[in-house]
Structure formats: C-alpha cells, structure tokens
Design an enzyme around this catalytic site. Structure first.
Site, short mmCIF file in Angstrom:
data_model
loop_
_atom_site.label_atom_id
_atom_site.label_comp_id
_atom_site.label_asym_id
_atom_site.label_seq_id
_atom_site.Cartn_x
_atom_site.Cartn_y
_atom_site.Cartn_z
N CYS A 135 -14.74 -36.87 33.78
CA CYS A 135 -15.59 -37.47 33.18
C CYS A 135 -15.15 -38.62 32.30
CB CYS A 135 -16.78 -36.55 32.62
SG CYS A 135 -16.06 -35.46 31.29
N CYS A 136 -16.34 -39.59 31.86
CA CYS A 136 -15.90 -40.66 31.05
C CYS A 136 -14.79 -41.52 31.48
CB CYS A 136 -15.54 -40.03 29.80
SG CYS A 136 -15.74 -41.29 28.30
N ILE A 137 -13.88 -41.86 30.73
CA ILE A 137 -12.81 -42.55 31.41
C ILE A 137 -11.91 -42.06 32.16
CG2 ILE A 137 -11.40 -42.48 29.35
CD1 ILE A 137 -11.81 -45.93 30.95
N PRO A 139 -11.86 -40.77 35.25
CA PRO A 139 -11.65 -41.29 36.49
C PRO A 139 -10.70 -42.35 36.79
CG PRO A 139 -14.00 -41.01 36.16
CD PRO A 139 -13.03 -40.81 34.90
N THR A 197 -18.51 -38.38 36.54
CA THR A 197 -19.84 -38.61 35.97
C THR A 197 -19.43 -39.47 34.67
OG1 THR A 197 -21.91 -37.68 35.33
CG2 THR A 197 -19.89 -36.70 34.54
#
Length: 224
Positions: A135-137, A139, A197
């Site tokens: 999630c957040c950065i 990925p 996400t």
C-alpha cells in the site's frame, strides 16, 4: 487453517520509516481475520533521520530494524531470517522508509533500484505463487521486482486530494499497468497475486485509509 503472514517494515515514522497508521491498520485487520503475523526489517542504517515536527533531516543515525521494533512492540526479526516456506503471504506497508530504506526511489526517482534483499523476497514469494499486498508507495517495489505487473497508487491526475499522482505516471513509464482507484478501493493483479491500494498517497481522512487497507487485507487472504 490459520494463515501466517510476513510483514516487512522500513523503520518507524512516515518521513523516514514505515507509516505507523498503515502498519497498525494492517495488523488490526489481519488480527481480526484470525491471521498470525511476524514482522521483519533489514538490519541497516536508515538513509537519514527526519525530525517529524519540522519535516527536516537531522545528523542523527538510526537503525531500520531497531526503529521497526517500535511498531512491532519489540517482536521483529532481521529480514535475512525470513523463510518464505513458513508464510502464506507477504505485506509491505508504506511510508517514506520504503522509498528510502527498502529502495532509493526517494533520491533516484525513475532510475531507482530495490534493495537486493527486498527484491529477492518479493520475487521469492511470487515465484512460489504466494500472494503479496502493498500500500501507499510500496507498489513501486513490485513495479521494479515484477516487471509488467498491475498496480494502483491511487489516481494519475494530481490535485489537492492526490498530491503524488505523478508516481502513477512513472509506474506506467516503467511498463506497469496502473489502475486508478479511490482510497477505499484496491486493485488485484490476479496473474501476479498482487493486491495494492493507495492508503496515504491520498489526502484522505484516516478512517478511509484504514478501511482501504482492510479491503487490501481481505483480498490478500482470499488469494492464500
């Protein structure tokens, strides 16, 4: 059957480590689902230490594993000890520590590389068909380790609500398929068993981020 989930942390604190609220959300949702978790972090120095009141780097030095222990309530292991065969899935919460301590996205942008230990783990879980959630950065780690994967970091059009939308554009330039999603939504790359996400890539109320992480955890567990 109880699922065993490995969580990789990158320190403690949004500006130089793991985003604490995201890590907490992951832990709460996994606990509610009856999963067993073990946390891991690399035993390395942080890229730098940031004064979280001022948002500015300091001369202080801190260790990623020791800082991650703050989130793990002391129960965290060296990343080198993570045995893929002992776990059903891998989760990596966000925070600038991902972009600074697990890879060098924060300083190199599109030319970034993933820390070898982290890249090996991502490829290892993927190689044996075990699902991953980021999630957040986070990925961006999958984007480099699993070329051509499908991810979301939220929206690709920058605005006050989505200040980091340029990240989506860069992911596309790297050959990934970016799928626009709102903060409460996830994208599931079925082929790669990868769930992503946006979390705090969005300027959203904390409960919306919490709920979005919950959807990520639910979808991850469906893949185990």
């Amino acid at each position: 059957m109880v699922k065993c989930i490995a969580i990789v942390l990158s320190g403690c604190g949004v500006y130089d480590g793991t985003e604490i609220h995201e890590a907490s959300a992951v832990l709460v949702h996994l606990s509610r689902a009856g999963a067993k978790v073990q946390m891991f972090a690399p035993d390395v120095d942080q890229m730098h230490v940031v004064n979280h009141c001022e948002g500015k780097p300091t001369a202080e030095k801190r260790n990623v594993l020791q800082e991650s222990a703050r989130i793990a309530r002391g129960d965290v292991s060296d990343l080198t000890k993570l045995d893929i065969t002992a776990f059903d899935a891998l989760v990596i919460p966000g925070g600038f520590g991902v972009a600074k301590n697990l890879c060098d996205w924060a300083v190199k942008g599109k030319e970034y590389t993933v820390q070898p230990q982290v890249e090996k783990l991502i490829k290892g879980f993927h190689g044996v068909g075990k699902p991953l959630a980021m999630c957040c950065i986070s990925p961006v780690l999958a984007a480099r380790a699993l070329p051509g994967c499908e991810i979301t970091v939220g929206q690709d059009s920058e605005c006050e609500r989505w200040p980091y939308a340029q990240t989506a554009t860069t992911m596309t330039e790297l050959g990934c398929k970016h799928v626009n999603k709102n903060v409460g939504e996830v994208h599931v790359d079925v082929k790669n068993k990868l769930v992503t996400t946006s979390a705090f890539m969005c300027n959203a109320p904390i409960h919306e981020v919490f709920d979005g992480v919950g959807v990520m955890v639910t979808e991850l567990l469906k893949l185990t």
